[in-house]
Design a protein around this motif. Structure first.
Motif, mmCIF file in Angstrom:
data_model
loop_
_atom_site.group_PDB
_atom_site.id
_atom_site.type_symbol
_atom_site.label_atom_id
_atom_site.label_comp_id
_atom_site.label_asym_id
_atom_site.label_seq_id
_atom_site.Cartn_x
_atom_site.Cartn_y
_atom_site.Cartn_z
ATOM 1 N N THR A 111 66.802 6.922 52.586
ATOM 2 C CA THR A 111 66.419 8.136 53.313
ATOM 3 C C THR A 111 66.981 9.392 52.652
ATOM 4 N N ALA A 112 67.712 9.226 51.552
ATOM 5 C CA ALA A 112 68.339 10.395 50.911
ATOM 6 C C ALA A 112 67.315 11.438 50.500
ATOM 7 N N SER A 113 66.123 10.958 50.079
ATOM 8 C CA SER A 113 65.103 11.900 49.611
ATOM 9 C C SER A 113 64.549 12.755 50.733
ATOM 10 N N GLU A 114 64.886 12.388 51.971
ATOM 11 C CA GLU A 114 64.366 13.146 53.104
ATOM 12 C C GLU A 114 65.269 14.320 53.491
ATOM 13 N N HIS A 115 66.404 14.443 52.821
ATOM 14 C CA HIS A 115 67.353 15.494 53.169
ATOM 15 C C HIS A 115 66.809 16.872 52.799
ATOM 16 N N ALA A 116 66.919 17.799 53.674
ATOM 17 C CA ALA A 116 66.785 19.242 53.455
ATOM 18 C C ALA A 116 65.822 19.640 52.356
ATOM 19 N N LYS A 117 64.536 19.608 52.676
ATOM 20 C CA LYS A 117 63.537 20.104 51.737
ATOM 21 C C LYS A 117 63.448 21.623 51.854
ATOM 22 N N SER A 118 63.343 22.305 50.731
ATOM 23 C CA SER A 118 63.233 23.762 50.760
ATOM 24 C C SER A 118 61.793 24.220 50.941
ATOM 25 N N VAL A 119 60.892 23.660 50.112
ATOM 26 C CA VAL A 119 59.496 24.077 50.142
ATOM 27 C C VAL A 119 58.611 22.834 50.055
ATOM 28 N N ARG A 120 57.562 22.816 50.854
ATOM 29 C CA ARG A 120 56.588 21.711 50.824
ATOM 30 C C ARG A 120 55.226 22.281 50.419
ATOM 31 N N VAL A 121 54.586 21.635 49.442
ATOM 32 C CA VAL A 121 53.337 22.135 48.862
ATOM 33 C C VAL A 121 52.279 21.033 48.879
ATOM 34 N N GLY A 122 51.084 21.354 49.345
ATOM 35 C CA GLY A 122 49.954 20.444 49.224
ATOM 36 C C GLY A 122 49.218 20.716 47.923
ATOM 37 N N LEU A 123 48.854 19.658 47.192
ATOM 38 C CA LEU A 123 48.206 19.809 45.891
ATOM 39 C C LEU A 123 46.901 19.023 45.830
ATOM 40 N N ILE A 124 45.837 19.680 45.373
ATOM 41 C CA ILE A 124 44.563 19.015 45.087
ATOM 42 C C ILE A 124 43.989 19.644 43.819
ATOM 43 N N THR A 125 43.094 18.919 43.160
ATOM 44 C CA THR A 125 42.489 19.487 41.962
ATOM 45 C C THR A 125 41.128 18.890 41.676
ATOM 46 N N ASP A 126 40.338 19.637 40.939
ATOM 47 C CA ASP A 126 39.051 19.194 40.405
ATOM 48 C C ASP A 126 38.148 18.576 41.477
ATOM 49 N N LEU A 127 37.836 19.392 42.481
ATOM 50 C CA LEU A 127 36.928 18.946 43.537
ATOM 51 C C LEU A 127 35.476 18.968 43.056
ATOM 52 N N HIS A 128 35.135 19.928 42.212
ATOM 53 C CA HIS A 128 33.792 20.031 41.630
ATOM 54 C C HIS A 128 32.696 19.957 42.706
ATOM 55 N N TYR A 129 32.934 20.589 43.836
ATOM 56 C CA TYR A 129 31.917 20.474 44.890
ATOM 57 C C TYR A 129 30.595 21.082 44.448
ATOM 58 N N ALA A 130 29.509 20.367 44.749
ATOM 59 C CA ALA A 130 28.142 20.862 44.547
ATOM 60 C C ALA A 130 27.212 19.995 45.380
ATOM 61 N N ASP A 131 26.170 20.601 45.873
ATOM 62 C CA ASP A 131 25.170 19.854 46.636
ATOM 63 C C ASP A 131 24.131 19.307 45.656
ATOM 64 N N LYS A 132 24.558 18.298 44.893
ATOM 65 C CA LYS A 132 23.660 17.690 43.905
ATOM 66 C C LYS A 132 24.041 16.226 43.708
ATOM 67 N N SER A 133 23.137 15.490 43.118
ATOM 68 C CA SER A 133 23.314 14.050 42.945
ATOM 69 C C SER A 133 24.467 13.744 41.997
ATOM 70 N N PRO A 134 25.041 12.528 42.118
ATOM 71 C CA PRO A 134 26.133 12.153 41.217
ATOM 72 C C PRO A 134 25.695 12.182 39.758
ATOM 73 N N ALA A 135 26.678 12.440 38.896
ATOM 74 C CA ALA A 135 26.456 12.393 37.455
ATOM 75 C C ALA A 135 27.597 11.592 36.850
ATOM 76 N N GLY A 136 27.278 10.416 36.339
ATOM 77 C CA GLY A 136 28.321 9.549 35.827
ATOM 78 C C GLY A 136 29.276 9.156 36.938
ATOM 79 N N SER A 137 30.561 9.397 36.736
ATOM 80 C CA SER A 137 31.575 9.034 37.735
ATOM 81 C C SER A 137 31.845 10.146 38.736
ATOM 82 N N ARG A 138 31.153 11.262 38.608
ATOM 83 C CA ARG A 138 31.415 12.408 39.472
ATOM 84 C C ARG A 138 30.457 12.417 40.664
ATOM 85 N N HIS A 139 31.039 12.389 41.852
ATOM 86 C CA HIS A 139 30.259 12.345 43.093
ATOM 87 C C HIS A 139 30.501 13.647 43.850
ATOM 88 N N TYR A 140 29.681 14.621 43.536
ATOM 89 C CA TYR A 140 29.912 15.996 43.960
ATOM 90 C C TYR A 140 29.889 16.182 45.471
#
Length: 314
Positions: free
Chosen positions: A51-80
């Protein structure tokens, strides 16, 4: 590639031989997750209170990347189109973890055939993203300005600048913009090759001044990678890394663009590439994370689904 899954395992405590190997690699197992530490650990430290890692956090950040949103059909491995459902899953996790702010590391949208359609993509995805947290930060990706100008994209998300810095609870954060051509011209409306990303001379001057004026532990957010010299890397990444290293305060750089987990340590700085949300179909192909940064610069990243988890000490 130093990437790991955050899925729990049922492995027992490692034997002494394995423990010595892990210590030699500056790593340990915590709840079955590989944890990368900033220094070699003793046997006592390896099996100290989990539980040591739970001690006193200073800042909490949510991270996401490369959403590539589009209203179009998938291309290869990308599901927009599936980005909307994946982002909803991430938002539920963020609602539980309550980050102080959220960062989107670039390529929020994918390219459209017209400005009007592209602005529709941006409005749709940003409506959902903006509901997650009032304090949000957008890193410019090459796809963000494939059809739009930088001003149009930034106006659409309500952000004033493409590169800037800010402080939260004794931690300094820098947002970079590498969407400039080698000749210094900004990316916009298909006037660029995506393999020619650069931090402009003006931005470099600003970055050096910003780093010089700051003495706090520092975290950098970027889209194109600063740790490689291939087609996913910033062309003048060596100059950028030199500036970061000379400051002596930068702990980590978080980046996207190449869509896969990756981790490199260069000049004492961790360069962490995050998994893309657009890759793959279904909830099992999602990727997002929550990062805790303590006042002493310790960083812990809890990854979800395909996103790896990490821990870096001081």
């Amino acid at each position: 590639m130093n990437s790991v899954s955050n899925h729990p395992t049922t492995t027992s405590q490692p034997n002494n031989d394995l423990m010595q190997k892990l210590v030699g690699r500056r790593a340990l197992l915590r709840n079955g997750t590989l944890v990368l530490a900033g220094a070699a650990l003793t046997k006592h430290q390896l099996f100290s209170d989990e539980t040591a890692s739970e001690h006193a956090k200073s800042v909490r950040v949510g991270l996401i990347t490369d959403l590539h949103y589009a209203d179009k059909s998938p291309a290869g491995s990308r599901h927009y189109r599936e980005t909307l459902d994946k982002l909803q899953a991430a938002s539920q996790q963020f609602a539980a973890d309550r980050p102080d702010f959220v960062v989107e590391l670039g390529d929020l949208i994918d390219a459209a055939d017209s400005v009007d359609v592209e602005q529709g993509y941006l409005k749709t995805i940003n409506k959902q993203f903006s509901a997650i947290c009032d304090d949000r930060h957008y890193v410019l990706g090459n796809h963000c300005v494939d059809t739009l100008t930088k001003e149009e994209f930034l106006g659409g998300v309500g952000q004033e600048r493409s590169y800037y810095s800010f402080d939260r609870e004794g931690i300094h954060f820098i947002v970079l913009d590498s969407c400039f051509r080698s000749d210094g011209e900004p990316y916009q409306r298909r006037n660029f090759q995506w393999t020619d990303p650069n931090v402009s001379a003006e931005e470099m001057e600003w970055l050096r001044g910003d780093l010089k004026s700051n003495s706090k532990p520092t975290v950098v957010f970027a889209h194109q990678r600063l740790d490689v010299s291939n087609h996913h890397g910033v062309k003048n990444c060596v100059d950028v890394r030199k500036a970061l290293e000379e400051s002596g305060n930068v702990k980590a750089v978080f980046q996207g663009h190449s869509h896969q987990n990756d981790l490199n340590e260069i000049g004492g700085i961790h360069y962490c590439t995050m998994a893309a949300m657009v890759e793959g179909s279904g909830p099992e192909s999602n990727g997002y994370s929550v990062m805790d940064i303590q006042a002493d610069g310790t960083i812990e990243i809890k990854g979800f689904v395909r996103q790896a988890s990490y821990h870096w000490g001081v």
